[in-house]
Motif scaffolding. Structure first.
Motif, mmCIF file in Angstrom:
data_model
loop_
_atom_site.group_PDB
_atom_site.id
_atom_site.type_symbol
_atom_site.label_atom_id
_atom_site.label_comp_id
_atom_site.label_asym_id
_atom_site.label_seq_id
_atom_site.Cartn_x
_atom_site.Cartn_y
_atom_site.Cartn_z
ATOM 1 N N ASP A 162 0.853 -1.169 0.000
ATOM 2 C CA ASP A 162 0.000 0.000 0.000
ATOM 3 C C ASP A 162 0.894 1.226 0.000
ATOM 4 O O ASP A 162 1.822 1.305 0.796
ATOM 5 C CB ASP A 162 -0.852 -0.074 1.276
ATOM 6 C CG ASP A 162 -1.643 1.190 1.514
ATOM 7 O OD1 ASP A 162 -1.828 1.950 0.565
ATOM 8 O OD2 ASP A 162 -2.057 1.391 2.657
ATOM 9 N N THR A 221 0.517 4.026 1.129
ATOM 10 C CA THR A 221 0.525 4.801 2.371
ATOM 11 C C THR A 221 1.105 3.981 3.518
ATOM 12 O O THR A 221 1.130 4.428 4.654
ATOM 13 C CB THR A 221 -0.898 5.265 2.757
ATOM 14 O OG1 THR A 221 -1.684 4.094 3.002
ATOM 15 C CG2 THR A 221 -1.541 6.074 1.656
ATOM 16 N N GLY A 222 1.576 2.771 3.196
ATOM 17 C CA GLY A 222 2.085 1.883 4.250
ATOM 18 C C GLY A 222 3.345 2.393 4.914
ATOM 19 O O GLY A 222 3.614 2.081 6.066
ATOM 20 N N LEU A 264 4.009 5.471 5.579
ATOM 21 C CA LEU A 264 3.784 6.706 6.340
ATOM 22 C C LEU A 264 3.857 6.408 7.832
ATOM 23 O O LEU A 264 3.588 5.302 8.261
ATOM 24 C CB LEU A 264 2.405 7.278 6.011
ATOM 25 C CG LEU A 264 2.208 7.805 4.600
ATOM 26 C CD1 LEU A 264 0.801 8.348 4.447
ATOM 27 C CD2 LEU A 264 3.211 8.890 4.305
ATOM 28 N N PRO A 265 4.218 7.430 8.619
ATOM 29 C CA PRO A 265 4.251 7.213 10.065
ATOM 30 C C PRO A 265 2.856 6.839 10.576
ATOM 31 O O PRO A 265 1.844 7.188 9.978
ATOM 32 C CB PRO A 265 4.666 8.569 10.623
ATOM 33 C CG PRO A 265 5.192 9.346 9.490
ATOM 34 C CD PRO A 265 4.605 8.791 8.247
ATOM 35 N N MET A 266 2.847 6.134 11.709
ATOM 36 C CA MET A 266 1.584 5.681 12.281
ATOM 37 C C MET A 266 0.707 6.831 12.728
ATOM 38 O O MET A 266 -0.476 6.635 12.983
ATOM 39 C CB MET A 266 1.886 4.837 13.502
ATOM 40 C CG MET A 266 2.623 3.611 13.134
ATOM 41 S SD MET A 266 1.495 2.310 13.268
ATOM 42 C CE MET A 266 2.272 1.364 14.454
ATOM 43 N N THR A 267 1.297 8.028 12.856
ATOM 44 C CA THR A 267 0.514 9.156 13.342
ATOM 45 C C THR A 267 -0.463 9.658 12.288
ATOM 46 O O THR A 267 -1.317 10.478 12.585
ATOM 47 C CB THR A 267 1.443 10.309 13.753
ATOM 48 O OG1 THR A 267 2.424 10.485 12.730
ATOM 49 C CG2 THR A 267 2.140 10.021 15.049
ATOM 50 N N VAL A 268 -0.317 9.172 11.038
ATOM 51 C CA VAL A 268 -1.266 9.574 9.995
ATOM 52 C C VAL A 268 -2.507 8.686 10.121
ATOM 53 O O VAL A 268 -2.427 7.476 9.973
ATOM 54 C CB VAL A 268 -0.635 9.415 8.598
ATOM 55 C CG1 VAL A 268 -1.646 9.762 7.524
ATOM 56 C CG2 VAL A 268 0.594 10.290 8.469
ATOM 57 N N PRO A 269 -3.656 9.280 10.432
ATOM 58 C CA PRO A 269 -4.854 8.468 10.692
ATOM 59 C C PRO A 269 -5.414 7.826 9.421
ATOM 60 O O PRO A 269 -5.150 8.296 8.314
ATOM 61 C CB PRO A 269 -5.848 9.469 11.266
ATOM 62 C CG PRO A 269 -5.354 10.801 10.907
ATOM 63 C CD PRO A 269 -3.901 10.711 10.643
ATOM 64 N N PRO A 270 -6.182 6.734 9.600
ATOM 65 C CA PRO A 270 -6.685 5.960 8.458
ATOM 66 C C PRO A 270 -7.515 6.778 7.477
ATOM 67 O O PRO A 270 -7.414 6.554 6.270
ATOM 68 C CB PRO A 270 -7.556 4.886 9.105
ATOM 69 C CG PRO A 270 -7.250 4.896 10.536
ATOM 70 C CD PRO A 270 -6.559 6.147 10.886
ATOM 71 N N VAL A 300 -7.183 9.840 6.651
ATOM 72 C CA VAL A 300 -6.269 10.628 5.826
ATOM 73 C C VAL A 300 -5.618 9.716 4.789
ATOM 74 O O VAL A 300 -5.477 10.066 3.622
ATOM 75 C CB VAL A 300 -5.207 11.306 6.709
ATOM 76 C CG1 VAL A 300 -4.198 12.049 5.849
ATOM 77 C CG2 VAL A 300 -5.859 12.252 7.686
ATOM 78 N N SER A 323 -3.619 16.468 6.879
ATOM 79 C CA SER A 323 -4.927 17.100 7.019
ATOM 80 C C SER A 323 -5.504 16.926 8.423
ATOM 81 O O SER A 323 -6.314 17.724 8.855
ATOM 82 C CB SER A 323 -5.899 16.584 5.960
ATOM 83 O OG SER A 323 -5.962 15.190 5.987
ATOM 84 N N PHE A 348 2.101 -2.929 8.014
ATOM 85 C CA PHE A 348 1.605 -1.580 8.277
ATOM 86 C C PHE A 348 0.776 -1.031 7.119
ATOM 87 O O PHE A 348 0.335 0.108 7.142
ATOM 88 C CB PHE A 348 2.772 -0.622 8.547
ATOM 89 C CG PHE A 348 3.559 -0.969 9.777
ATOM 90 C CD1 PHE A 348 2.941 -1.006 11.014
ATOM 91 C CD2 PHE A 348 4.899 -1.283 9.690
ATOM 92 C CE1 PHE A 348 3.658 -1.330 12.147
ATOM 93 C CE2 PHE A 348 5.626 -1.609 10.825
ATOM 94 C CZ PHE A 348 5.004 -1.643 12.058
ATOM 95 N N GLY A 349 0.611 -1.857 6.067
ATOM 96 C CA GLY A 349 0.010 -1.358 4.839
ATOM 97 C C GLY A 349 -1.460 -1.019 4.939
ATOM 98 O O GLY A 349 -1.949 -0.161 4.224
#
Lengths: 337, 572
Positions: free
Chosen positions: A33, A35-36, A38-44, A46, B134, B441-442
């Motif tokens: 993915d 967006t995989g 990205l840091p965990m702080t980015v919510p689903p 987003v 965002s 984590f995907g």
């Protein structure tokens, strides 16, 4: 001959279309993915928006169709426009294949990285060939001599020790201990002066040597075996009995015949130059096409992986054809018409 | 006589002044060479969200306020930090007013105004931009330019901690003039703008090669006299962490290397060359074990790891739902071994899921600091888990056999192996499993192997939060956040742990402005999670960087960019 080449090229078109679809389908089915990473702080929620902005909301066949249009129509038109100033159609609104990681056109990334890959991987391939052919000839001609024994030993070492080991050993020896060469390849270096040229040579020595060693080890074995096969054949005896000098026998008769399998190997090796040397590029931070591919795979940057792999497919098909044509030139018995 | 004396004083002071002016001239120190083994792919922080891109862009574009290495906020483009006391935050906590510093210029010469901030908000909140930050602009009604240098942000709800928009390297201000045509779907195609953003920071981008190298040059319009000390920055990417450390610590080719996840003994050995120093910054990252409170079942079960509600959770885990087992698992772990073997400089023992900022750190859970196998065994014996002939404990036909997953990463696999041995000592059998990070984590809802689906008994990873306020982070473990089918596994509550008392604390925190009360609430929530072993914290992880002894300035920073103070960096 021309007819044969045209026929082969036409046959390549459906082959390549099928390949492009298979690559696309495989990449689409594979887990991963964009967006995989990205840091965990980015919510689903987003993440979902990001996926939509990358065009992942559309069905697979539509995305494939878009890619095909972009690759086969838009990108060639774009090249025409930028290289020759010929504008066809609506250049303003033409979409290009965009990398998901950089949001920039994939073709531009490839063009940007081709020079360092050609410099390092291409040169090492060239040096590898230049070393392997004479070494292979002498080894075969003086079979079981000391030179042959040493050559075989070195080739076996080169063959079996991976570049991620020789590369690191070279760095520790020549960068850390002796401080002769830099361990980091500077891609911003432009050869504008003699001084910069020296710097360029210095930073290329280690990666090129490591790779050339590996290439030469493989090729010299083939060269040696191929010459040995030919040396005992009747035509060699005939040539000798005609009274031709040993040099002439070896270079004119034996070498030409022995080169046939080696040329195939070399021709088929050329597409791998463009594939870059993933590991060696990573070790010396050459950041060429190999590193582009591996980063794109890690980051699930599908458009980049798709485009790069497909370009490799084109090159492989093309160089297969070139190898076949070269056969005909080296061996008059082979006729295509 | 007097005249000449005066003259000579004037002259010498003039010379002295000229001297200091020369010493503090911008660009006096030549090239600064940074090495990031993960190479930035864009300079646009709003389209990437990856730490490497945020770091790279932080030296060009800046926010209103930044965090220092201690997590303290400093006004950056703003004159001061607005608070309720200085009138910057309204009494009802629903609006915040920032004042921009006067006279700050973009590197193209135009003035920074509040319109740029308004534009940044519009850019990032546009649904088609795909803005990765965002969530920093959540709950906003409007961002208004009160005058050319005053920005007021109005929220839909009371925000006790209104410092998310325009604070830190996740949410800097971009230039309205440059990105005007790049809003929405167009954002993806603005390659030129995304690679060469105009900024207010100490450096500007000269050459950007994605995933390879960036060349920066000093911004001559930078607001601080004599800064930055370096004329240019070479920001090289690629390779691996070990050789990045070598380039700073052994060959001295580079001045700074970031994020050195390298085996501690290798790093220590490299520092012996005397060329560089290692710094560690600690933020909020904690490597922890997530305990599954629901039954992960078998392949094909309809309700794998599904929280079915009800007071006692109608789909409980066969043995992890038992308090004694969870506590025993935690007690059996020797965390110091895990730190020494895998983390070294970059790790500390942690008994809290909220270990920082220091004011929020609880000391009520320190029991975990020392391994206590005897107590763990006693707990399990008492609870009726008897050892079988194979040494594995069982009760009523249920064996203490754990499937333990994490992402593929040599340090994590090392930790897994140690923990497996430690649990063996208390009669717990462990099967290890690791998955490629991009799969684990995907978040692909079709994949059974994501950390959100959690189809195993235990899983391990690091989580953290950005900024210094734990409110949203702690809200991850409310009942509403349980990761489940209904929210396509989008919730942050992986253990599927649900307690109404916890939810009440979380709701209370959302409306409490007083810092002391917030600290009390955050600690209480942390203690609830820890004392019920919903998660088993292992290691408080820091970021490790190395910098050359020739350079002065790097301090490490886990709250913001490590390059937050790059303007002050200089050669010794």
């Amino acid at each position: 001959m021309i007819q044969y080449i045209i026929r082969r090229l036409l046959a390549a078109i459906p082959t390549l279309l099928v390949i492009s679809f298979v690559i696309f389908a495989l990449l689409d089915l594979a887990p991963g993915d964009p967006t995989g990473s990205l840091p965990m702080t980015v919510p689903p929620e987003v993440r979902e928006k990001i996926r939509l902005s990358l065009g992942l909301g559309e069905a697979m066949h539509i995305r494939y169709y878009k890619w095909v249009v972009q690759f086969f129509i838009n990108e060639p038109l774009n090249i025409l426009q930028h290289s020759f100033g010929i504008t066809i159609g609506d250049a303003e609104n033409r979409t290009r294949i965009l990398s998901w990681a950089t949001r920039s056109p994939v073709i531009d990334l490839i063009v940007e990285r081709t020079p360092q890959t050609l410099w390092v991987v291409g040169l090492s391939f060239l040096f590898g060939i230049l070393m392997a052919i004479p070494i292979g000839i002498v080894q075969a001609y003086r079979q079981y001599s000391l030179f042959d024994q040493i050559g075989t030993f070195v080739a076996m070492v080169g063959f079996s020790v991976p570049t991620f080991f020789t590369g690191v050993v070279a760095i520790i020896l020549f960068s850390v201990q002796l401080k002769w060469f830099p361990m980091i390849y500077d891609t911003t270096l432009e050869i504008t002066s003699w001084n910069n040229f020296v710097l360029q040579v210095k930073q290329m020595i280690m990666p090129v040597t490591v790779l050339a060693f590996y290439q030469a080890a493989q090729l010299s074995r083939f060269m040696r075996a191929s010459i040995l096969d030919n040396l005992n054949l009747d035509y060699v005896r005939t040539a000798r009995s005609k009274g031709r000098s040993e040099n002439a026998v070896l270079i004119i008769h034996v070498l030409r015949n022995s080169l046939i399998p080696v040329v195939t190997l070399i021709a088929l090796g050329i597409p791998t130059i463009f594939g870059g040397a993933i590991i060696t590029e990573q070790i010396f931070r050459v950041n060429g096409l190999g590193q582009l591919l591996i980063i794109a795979i890690e980051g699930a940057d599908i458009p980049t992986v798709q485009t790069l792999t497909f370009l490799f497919a084109i090159l492989i098909v093309l160089f297969n054809l070139i190898a076949d044509v070269l056969y005909g030139m080296l061996d008059p018995r082979i006729r295509y018409d | 006589m007097k005249k000449t004396l005066l003259l000579s004083i004037a002259l010498s002071s003039a010379v002295a002044l000229a001297g200091t002016a020369w010493a503090a001239e911008q660009g006096r120190d030549g090239e600064l060479r940074l090495l990031y083994w993960q190479a930035p792919s864009t300079m646009m922080p709003y389209l990437s969200g990856g730490t490497k891109e945020l770091e790279a862009s932080s030296i060009v574009i800046e926010p209103l306020a930044r965090y220092d290495p201690d997590g303290k906020m400093h006004a950056w483009l703003a004159e001061e930090i607005p608070t309720v006391a200085n009138g910057g935050i309204s009494e009802d906590l629903k609006s915040i007013t920032w004042k921009l510093r006067r006279g700050i210029k973009w590197s193209d010469g135009s003035e920074l105004t509040s319109a740029d901030a308004v534009f940044t908000y519009e850019y990032c909140s546009h649904p088609d931009t795909g803005c990765t930050s965002s969530n920093y602009f959540n709950d906003i009604v409007s961002v208004d330019a009160v005058d050319s240098h005053t920005i007021r942000i109005n929220f839909t709800v009371a925000k006790p901690f209104p410092y998310a928009p325009f604070v830190g390297y996740n949410a800097p201000i971009i230039q309205a003039a440059q990105f005007d045509g790049c809003i929405g779907a167009k954002a993806q195609e603005c390659t030129e703008q995304n690679f060469y953003p105009i900024g207010t920071g100490p450096f500007k981008v000269v050459d950007f090669k994605p995933n390879d190298v960036i060349v920066f040059e000093a911004n001559e319009l930078y607001r601080e006299e004599g800064q930055p000390a370096f004329q240019s920055v070479l920001f090289k990417g690629g390779g691996d962490a070990t050789s990045a450390a070598r380039a700073v610590l052994e060959t001295g080719e580079m001045h700074f290397a970031w994020n050195l996840q390298v085996e501690p003994e290798i790093l220590t050995k490299m520092t012996e060359a005397g060329k560089g120093t290692i710094i560690a910054g600690f933020g909020t990252a904690v490597e922890r074990l997530m305990v599954n409170f629901t039954d992960p079942g078998e392949v094909g079960d309809p309700d794998r790891s599904e929280y079915l509600g009800g007071n006692n959770n109608r789909n409980p885990h066969p043995f992890l739902s038992e308090y004694a087992v969870r506590r025993a698992l935690s007690l059996a772990i020797d965390r110091q071994i895990l730190v020494d073997a895998g983390y070294g400089f970059a790790g500390k023992i942690s008994c809290n899921v909220l270990p920082a900022p220091a004011i929020y750190a609880s000391d009520a859970n320190d029991e975990c600091k020392t391994q206590n196998v005897d107590e763990a065994n006693r707990l399990l014996d008492e609870a009726g888990w008897a050892r079988g002939s194979d040494g594995v404990r069982a009760k009523d036909g249920v064996r203490l056999s754990i499937l333990y997953q994490t992402s593929t990463n040599s340090v994590r696999q090392g930790t897994q192996a140690f923990i497996k041995e430690m649990w063996k000592a208390i009669g717990v059998e462990t099967e290890l499993r690791n998955l490629s990070a991009s799969v684990f984590f995907g978040g692909d809802p079709a994949s059974p192997d994501t950390y959100q689906k959690f189809y195993t008994d235990i899983e391990m990873y690091t989580n953290t939060f950005s900024g210094t306020d734990p409110e949203t982070y702690m809200a991850n473990w409310t009942c509403k956040q349980v990761s489940r089918k209904a929210n396509t596994w989008g919730g942050g509550n992986m253990p599927r742990w649900c307690d109404p008392n916890y939810d009440a604390l979380s709701a209370e925190m959302a409306t409490t402005a007083n810092l002391d009360d917030r600290i009390r609430l955050a600690k209480a929530m942390n203690d609830m999670l820890m004392q019920d072993y919903a998660m088993i914290p292992l290691i408080h992880r820091g970021g490790v960087s190395a910098f050359s002894n020739a350079v002065e300035g790097p301090r490490g920073n886990e709250w913001d960019s490590e390059l937050w103070n790059i303007a002050e960096w200089h050669l010794k």
